[in-house]
Design a protein around this motif. Structure first.
Motif, short mmCIF file in Angstrom:
data_model
loop_
_atom_site.label_atom_id
_atom_site.label_comp_id
_atom_site.label_asym_id
_atom_site.label_seq_id
_atom_site.Cartn_x
_atom_site.Cartn_y
_atom_site.Cartn_z
N ILE A 69 0.95 -1.15 -0.19
CA ILE A 69 0.18 0.03 -0.12
C ILE A 69 1.05 1.12 0.09
CG2 ILE A 69 -1.82 -1.05 1.14
CD1 ILE A 69 -1.25 0.24 3.59
N ASP A 70 0.20 2.39 -0.71
CA ASP A 70 1.14 3.60 -0.56
C ASP A 70 0.53 4.45 0.35
OD1 ASP A 70 -1.15 4.69 -1.66
OD2 ASP A 70 -0.54 4.43 -3.79
N GLU A 71 1.28 5.78 0.31
CA GLU A 71 0.64 6.88 1.40
C GLU A 71 -0.83 6.98 1.58
OE1 GLU A 71 0.51 9.60 4.47
OE2 GLU A 71 1.75 7.93 4.31
N SER A 72 -1.24 7.23 0.43
CA SER A 72 -2.81 7.46 0.09
C SER A 72 -3.65 6.65 0.51
CB SER A 72 -2.99 7.92 -1.50
OG SER A 72 -2.57 9.26 -1.73
N GLN A 73 -3.36 5.23 0.03
CA GLN A 73 -4.08 4.26 0.70
C GLN A 73 -4.13 3.92 1.80
OE1 GLN A 73 -2.44 0.99 -1.84
NE2 GLN A 73 -3.24 1.74 -3.78
N LYS A 74 -2.80 4.04 2.59
CA LYS A 74 -2.84 4.10 3.87
C LYS A 74 -3.61 5.06 4.77
CE LYS A 74 1.26 3.03 5.74
NZ LYS A 74 2.68 3.25 6.17
N THR A 75 -3.58 6.15 4.39
CA THR A 75 -4.39 7.38 4.77
C THR A 75 -5.99 6.89 4.77
OG1 THR A 75 -2.67 9.02 4.21
CG2 THR A 75 -4.88 9.73 4.77
N PHE A 76 -6.19 6.55 3.62
CA PHE A 76 -7.87 6.13 3.41
C PHE A 76 -8.21 5.09 4.29
CE2 PHE A 76 -11.35 4.36 1.35
CZ PHE A 76 -12.24 5.43 1.22
N ILE A 77 -7.29 4.02 4.66
CA ILE A 77 -7.56 2.98 5.36
C ILE A 77 -7.74 3.37 6.87
CG2 ILE A 77 -6.45 0.80 6.40
CD1 ILE A 77 -5.35 0.09 3.82
N TYR A 78 -6.72 4.13 7.44
CA TYR A 78 -7.05 4.83 8.47
C TYR A 78 -8.12 5.63 8.92
CZ TYR A 78 -1.75 3.29 9.26
OH TYR A 78 -0.87 2.71 9.50
N ALA A 79 -8.48 6.33 7.90
CA ALA A 79 -9.65 7.19 8.10
C ALA A 79 -10.96 6.43 8.10
CB ALA A 79 -9.72 8.20 6.94
N LYS A 80 -10.98 5.36 7.51
CA LYS A 80 -12.18 4.41 7.66
C LYS A 80 -12.13 3.71 8.85
CE LYS A 80 -13.78 1.67 4.63
NZ LYS A 80 -14.08 0.71 3.48
N GLU A 81 -10.97 3.31 9.28
CA GLU A 81 -10.91 2.61 10.74
C GLU A 81 -11.52 3.86 11.81
OE1 GLU A 81 -10.55 -0.40 11.63
OE2 GLU A 81 -10.34 -0.76 9.48
N ILE A 82 -10.90 5.12 11.56
CA ILE A 82 -11.48 6.08 12.53
C ILE A 82 -12.93 6.13 12.38
CG2 ILE A 82 -11.51 8.62 12.84
CD1 ILE A 82 -8.58 8.34 12.44
N ALA A 83 -13.55 6.07 11.14
CA ALA A 83 -15.03 6.15 11.04
C ALA A 83 -15.69 5.22 11.57
CB ALA A 83 -15.19 6.50 9.33
N LEU A 132 -24.02 -1.14 4.19
CA LEU A 132 -24.15 0.24 4.53
C LEU A 132 -23.16 0.80 5.25
CD1 LEU A 132 -26.10 2.63 4.39
CD2 LEU A 132 -27.39 1.71 6.31
N ASN A 133 -22.54 0.37 6.32
CA ASN A 133 -21.51 0.77 7.02
C ASN A 133 -20.29 0.77 6.41
OD1 ASN A 133 -23.21 0.88 9.36
ND2 ASN A 133 -22.79 -1.19 10.26
N ASN A 134 -19.89 -0.27 5.35
CA ASN A 134 -18.61 0.08 4.64
C ASN A 134 -18.79 1.47 4.09
OD1 ASN A 134 -16.19 -0.84 3.37
ND2 ASN A 134 -17.50 -1.00 1.76
N PHE A 135 -20.09 1.63 3.45
CA PHE A 135 -20.30 2.83 2.57
C PHE A 135 -20.05 3.94 3.41
CE2 PHE A 135 -23.56 6.30 1.53
CZ PHE A 135 -22.81 6.89 0.50
N LEU A 136 -20.57 4.09 4.61
CA LEU A 136 -20.78 5.28 5.54
C LEU A 136 -19.31 5.38 6.12
CD1 LEU A 136 -23.69 4.57 7.88
CD2 LEU A 136 -23.74 6.17 5.90
N ALA A 137 -18.46 4.64 6.35
CA ALA A 137 -17.22 4.82 6.54
C ALA A 137 -16.42 5.29 5.69
CB ALA A 137 -16.45 3.46 7.19
N SER A 138 -16.44 4.96 4.43
CA SER A 138 -15.83 5.36 3.00
C SER A 138 -16.26 6.79 2.99
CB SER A 138 -16.16 4.63 1.80
OG SER A 138 -15.78 2.89 2.24
N TYR A 139 -17.58 7.09 3.10
CA TYR A 139 -17.86 8.52 2.74
C TYR A 139 -17.13 9.30 3.94
CZ TYR A 139 -21.05 12.24 2.10
OH TYR A 139 -21.67 13.41 1.49
N PHE A 140 -17.17 8.92 5.38
CA PHE A 140 -16.33 9.87 6.01
C PHE A 140 -15.03 9.89 5.72
CE2 PHE A 140 -14.07 10.23 10.02
CZ PHE A 140 -14.97 11.11 11.06
#
Length: 491
Positions: free
Chosen positions: A224-238, A263-271
């Motif tokens: 994973i690159d930096e952007s992917q890692k950032t997105f993964i962390y943001a989803k976990e926070i969500a 639904l929750n996967n979508f909501l976390a991704s949106y966040f």
């Protein structure tokens, strides 16, 4: 109200109504024979009431039906598909209230016209079987409908992001770094994050992370690159900040067990998208870009890079902002993938706001139009670069035109594959009034179809096969016309 109880009452009511009808008895007539009021019998048949034992015994005697058959949940072959649907997990798992539907409404519909509903359900089951519609596909289709019903904009999540940013003092004036979010996951939510945690699992090459809930451990892929890692962390926070319990434990997902997971996967991704790309910042950026007299691909790429290295994250955010802020509601989002050097393209993700703009996912293995910029750019992908372009796509069938912006990159999740993401905006007086660069003569206009098999364009240099479906339609219309003439001649 418990769905199992409703199911039992409904089945009894359906059976009673079916038996009464077969005996050519009206509700009035059955009431006379049993001394049970007509209104009470009506409520039984609609699944609103379940009679006591003595009344069931009386109905059994009057209708000459064994008691056990009357109370059994087994339905005859004419109503069996109804029973399967009512007992299925899908009915229990999909939150009907999201669509403004109450379970009681469905019960009434089924009770009032069981034969017609049964035929409709049987048709849906047959279509699903013929098109190999999986459980995941059904859930994802329901999610898309939910997104489209809300123009893909969710104010509550936007507000949650604002509260999170303020509470944790996130600096959104600069590109968010994974290290900033990692610190929050570790310190606030007690995560144990293991870099290269999937290195020993060779069959997980396409999985970017795995979460173990018992120990709050997050295993990351080494690729994973930096952007992917950032997105993964943001989803976990969500998942934690929004308190979303039902969730997926891998990214990318393997399978969905329940609709709540979808639904929750979508909501976390949106966040995550709203956190990485702040609403106010992208609005300001787009307003400035729309004032340009000429289209500029390099500047558009710079707009993406300001927030993320992932074009898909940026395009997904556009689907939130453009309908809400700029009122561009006639739009579509598409993601295509293909393997290097193969002339085959898969539409792997789509979203349509307010209407089903072409194209939509095609399950009949037809060939998507090679004139789309979405597909053209896949053949121009450069390593470690974002290739962006724009065109006006004109559909001869309905005379609609779309401004389509597309970006293509090597697929970050599949080796030797490419992917493109596109957003299409219906060219309307509103769009013309807000996008100055629409008058740019350098933007190419192309007549396009949906699939080669259904395309009316005769002189196409990139056609993969003949318009066989269109030819069949023309032949059938000619036959129908001839039959009508015969009827006229001999009348």
């Amino acid at each position: 109200m418990n769905i199992e109880e409703e199911y039992i009452r409904l089945i009894f009511g359906l059976k009673l109504k079916q038996i009464r009808t077969e005996k050519h008895l009206s509700l009035f007539g059955l009431s006379k024979l049993t001394n049970i009021s007509k209104s009470y019998l009506n409520e039984i048949e609609k699944g609103k009431k379940y009679p006591k034992t003595d009344k069931i015994a009386l109905l059994s005697q009057v209708l000459d039906v064994p008691y056990d058959n009357l109370v059994s949940l087994k339905l005859d072959k004419n109503l069996a598909p109804l029973g399967e649907i009512l007992q299925s997990k899908i009915l229990k798992e999909i939150p009907l209230d999201l669509f403004g539907i109450q379970e009681a409404d469905l019960i009434d519909i089924i009770s009032n016209a069981p034969a017609k509903v049964n035929a409709f359900i049987s048709t849906l089951i047959e279509i699903a079987q013929n098109y190999n519609l999986s459980r995941e596909s059904f859930f994802l289709a329901a999610l898309r409908s939910y997104q489209e019903a809300h123009n893909n904009y969710f104010e509550e999540i936007e507000q949650s992001v604002e509260k999170f940013v303020k509470a944790y003092q996130i600096n959104q004036k600069e590109k968010i770094k994974s290290s900033d979010l990692e610190e929050i996951l570790v310190e606030e939510f007690n995560y144990n994050i293991i870099e290269n945690g999937l290195a020993n699992y060779n069959n997980l090459n396409e999985i970017r992370c795995v979460y173990i809930p018992k120990t709050k451990t997050l295993l990351l892929s080494k690729s994973i690159d930096e952007s992917q890692k950032t997105f993964i962390y943001a989803k976990e926070i969500a998942y934690n900040y929004l308190k979303l319990k039902e969730r997926l434990y891998t990214f990318s997902w393997i399978k969905f067990e329940t609709f709540d997971q979808v639904l929750n996967n979508f909501l976390a991704s949106y966040f995550a998208g709203a956190l990485i790309i702040p609403k106010n910042a992208i609005e300001k950026q787009l307003k400035k870009f729309f004032k340009l007299e000429k289209w500029n691909s390099e500047l558009f790429n710079d707009m993406i890079y300001k927030f993320t290295d992932s074009p898909e994250t940026y395009y997904q955010r556009l689907t939130n902002i453009l309908p809400k802020t700029f009122h561009f509601k006639n739009l579509f989002f598409l993601r295509f993938t293909n393997k290097n050097n193969l002339n085959r393209y898969k539409l792997s993700k789509e979203l349509h706001i307010t209407q089903q703009q072409p194209p939509t996912a095609n399950e009949t293995h037809e060939h998507y139009c090679r004139r789309w910029i979405s597909i053209d750019l896949l053949n121009k992908v450069q390593k470690n670069e974002v290739t962006t372009g724009v065109q006006i796509s004109e559909y001869p069938d309905n005379e609609l035109k779309y401004l389509v912006i597309s970006s293509a990159t090597p697929d970050p999740f599949k080796e030797n594959h490419n992917r493109s993401v596109s957003i299409g905006l219906l060219i309307s007086p509103l769009l013309i009034s807000k996008l100055n660069f629409l008058n740019d003569e350098q933007i190419i206009t192309k007549k396009v179809g949906v699939t080669c098999e259904r395309c009316p364009i005769t002189s196409c240099e990139v056609r993969v096969c003949e318009a066989i479906e269109l030819q069949k339609k023309a032949e059938n219309e000619a036959i129908a016309k001839t039959v009508q003439q015969i009827i006229k001649d001999f009348s």
